[in-house]
Design an enzyme around this catalytic site. Structure first.
Site, mmCIF file in Angstrom:
data_model
loop_
_atom_site.group_PDB
_atom_site.id
_atom_site.type_symbol
_atom_site.label_atom_id
_atom_site.label_comp_id
_atom_site.label_asym_id
_atom_site.label_seq_id
_atom_site.Cartn_x
_atom_site.Cartn_y
_atom_site.Cartn_z
ATOM 1 N N GLU A 174 30.724 42.564 41.230
ATOM 2 C CA GLU A 174 30.635 41.142 41.519
ATOM 3 C C GLU A 174 29.194 40.633 41.507
ATOM 4 O OE1 GLU A 174 33.243 39.516 41.443
ATOM 5 O OE2 GLU A 174 34.879 40.851 41.981
ATOM 6 N N GLU A 234 40.025 37.957 37.994
ATOM 7 C CA GLU A 234 39.403 38.415 36.742
ATOM 8 C C GLU A 234 40.260 37.992 35.552
ATOM 9 O OE1 GLU A 234 36.610 39.425 37.435
ATOM 10 O OE2 GLU A 234 36.710 40.470 39.364
ATOM 11 N N GLU A 281 34.798 40.554 32.538
ATOM 12 C CA GLU A 281 35.981 40.250 33.341
ATOM 13 C C GLU A 281 37.075 41.294 33.129
ATOM 14 O OE1 GLU A 281 36.244 37.982 35.639
ATOM 15 O OE2 GLU A 281 34.327 37.015 35.249
ATOM 16 N N GLU A 296 32.091 34.440 42.124
ATOM 17 C CA GLU A 296 31.794 35.877 42.147
ATOM 18 C C GLU A 296 31.051 36.259 43.433
ATOM 19 O OE1 GLU A 296 33.442 37.324 40.099
ATOM 20 O OE2 GLU A 296 33.390 36.419 38.112
ATOM 21 N N HIS A 307 33.542 36.728 45.980
ATOM 22 C CA HIS A 307 34.189 38.035 45.838
ATOM 23 C C HIS A 307 33.303 39.138 46.398
ATOM 24 C CE1 HIS A 307 36.576 36.327 42.159
ATOM 25 N NE2 HIS A 307 36.926 35.766 43.304
ATOM 26 N N HIS A 327 39.557 34.316 35.050
ATOM 27 C CA HIS A 327 38.196 34.066 34.539
ATOM 28 C C HIS A 327 38.085 34.418 33.060
ATOM 29 C CE1 HIS A 327 36.289 34.424 38.823
ATOM 30 N NE2 HIS A 327 37.010 33.334 38.658
HETATM 31 FE FE LIG Z 1 35.238 37.501 37.791
#
Ligand SMILES: [Fe+2]
Lengths: 189, 70
Positions: free
Chosen positions: A35, A165, A135, A64, A67, A168
């Site tokens: 991340e 992910e 990703e 991110e 995350h 994204h």
């Molecule tokens: Fe991501």
């Protein structure tokens, strides 16, 4: 600038005392496809990409970091109350010698984070393809992490992160499609 | 400008120190297909060697002067 909300993007509950899992989770903290790498990569690429993609990189780069906080919370919860003996048994002795129970940006094998994990090529197509690959690699990492625990609560958080992910990657692929379009071409709805 | 180039504008503030530079990026033709369809027209052998590909539709010229600000 950023505005900080003092809560996690998605709840993190750790139900099993399993310090060893922290050693693997740290891959998503300071690893190549983790991340931190993601956040730094996207927020840095923003400056030299065409205007219509800047907002996307800002949004995802910011997410991110959210995350990163979730991973940090998992690692912290798994290690904060572990005894030195438990940490040694979990393979954490190398980490303990250098950092005690502090978190640090390194991967599961203990290699410190390096900015060579990321790139900014300046060519929008090349940069977005790196982002898409990143990703998909992060998605795979989450899969292997989910495989390595039977704690359903931590699995739940990891499944959330894995799904992000997936989304994204699609957003970055949509960005490539936008950049392929000719500027003069007006979209007719 | 070649069809593969995409000129674009970036915000330029009246307070920016340098005059604005024209900006463009290239989208090579490989981006326009998921897989190559059969039967695409071909270069003659010598031209194929020169272009680095057998198929004109996949040829991406790259001339630095086309790029903004060079
Ligand atoms: Fe991501």
């Amino acid at each position: 600038m950023w505005i900080y909300e003092k809560k996690l993007q998605y709840p993190v509950k750790v139900s099993k005392c399993d310090p060893k899992l922290a050693k693997f989770l740290i891959e998503q903290y300071g690893g190549a496809d983790g991340e931190l790498a993601a956040a730094l990569r996207y927020l840095n690429q923003r400056y030299t990409i065409p205007d219509k993609v800047i907002g996307l990189l800002t949004d995802i780069g910011t997410e991110e970091f959210a995350h990163l906080e979730m991973i940090a919370t998992m690692v912290y919860k798994l290690t904060k109350d572990a005894s030195v003996e438990q940490l040694k048994a979990a393979g954490f002795e190398g980490h303990f010698a250098d950092h005690d129970r502090a978190l640090f940006y390194h991967n599961a094998a203990g290699n410190p984070f390096t900015v060579t994990y990321i790139q900014a090529k300046g060519d929008p197509i090349a940069d977005l393809y790196e982002d898409i690959a990143a990703e998909e690699k992060a998605r795979a990492t989450y899969q292997w992490l989910i495989d390595m625990t039977d704690d359903v609560d931590i699995q739940d958080s990891l499944k959330f992160l894995r799904e992000r992910e997936v989304i994204h990657s699609l957003r970055f692929r949509e960005a490539v499609e936008m950049l392929k379009e000719y500027q003069e071409q007006k979209k007719v709805f | 400008m070649d069809r593969q180039w995409r000129p674009y504008d970036a915000y330029h503030s009246p307070l920016d120190p340098c005059p604005p530079r024209p900006k463009a990026y290239i989208v090579p033709p490989n981006q326009m297909m998921v897989t190559q369809s059969p039967g695409m027209k071909q270069y003659a052998p010598f031209d194929a060697l020169k272009h680095g590909t057998l198929w004109p539709d996949l040829y991406s010229p790259y001339d630095p002067p086309t790029r903004g600000g060079r």
